[in-house]
Design a protein around this motif. Structure first.
Motif: not given
Length: 85
Positions: A64-82
């Protein structure tokens, strides 16, 4: 054996291939989700990344809700970086 999927509807869906059951979260992100990764050490946890600039760690037992949330720079959220460790 489960398959996780995410997309433009901002939800996380997990399908159990053996039983045919499916679980779906409420909207986790404010924008589309572009990545999902299983935790290699805990089969109940997944990581999702969205275009809203947040990374959520979700527990399948409490979807129902996330266990943990992390704020990140949206432009850095690419599959090869996570990487989930």
């Amino acid at each position: 054996n489960c398959v996780a999927s995410v997309g433009n509807d901002r939800t996380l869906r997990v399908d159990d291939l053996r039983s045919g059951d499916a679980m779906q979260s409420p909207s986790l992100h404010r924008l589309s989700i572009n990545f999902v990764q299983w935790n290699p050490f805990d089969g109940n946890k997944l990581l999702t990344c969205g275009f809203d600039g947040y990374i959520h760690v979700c527990d399948l037992r409490f979807l129902q809700k996330p266990f943990t949330t992390i704020s990140a720079n949206a432009s850095a959220l690419r599959q090869d970086q996570v990487i989930l460790k």
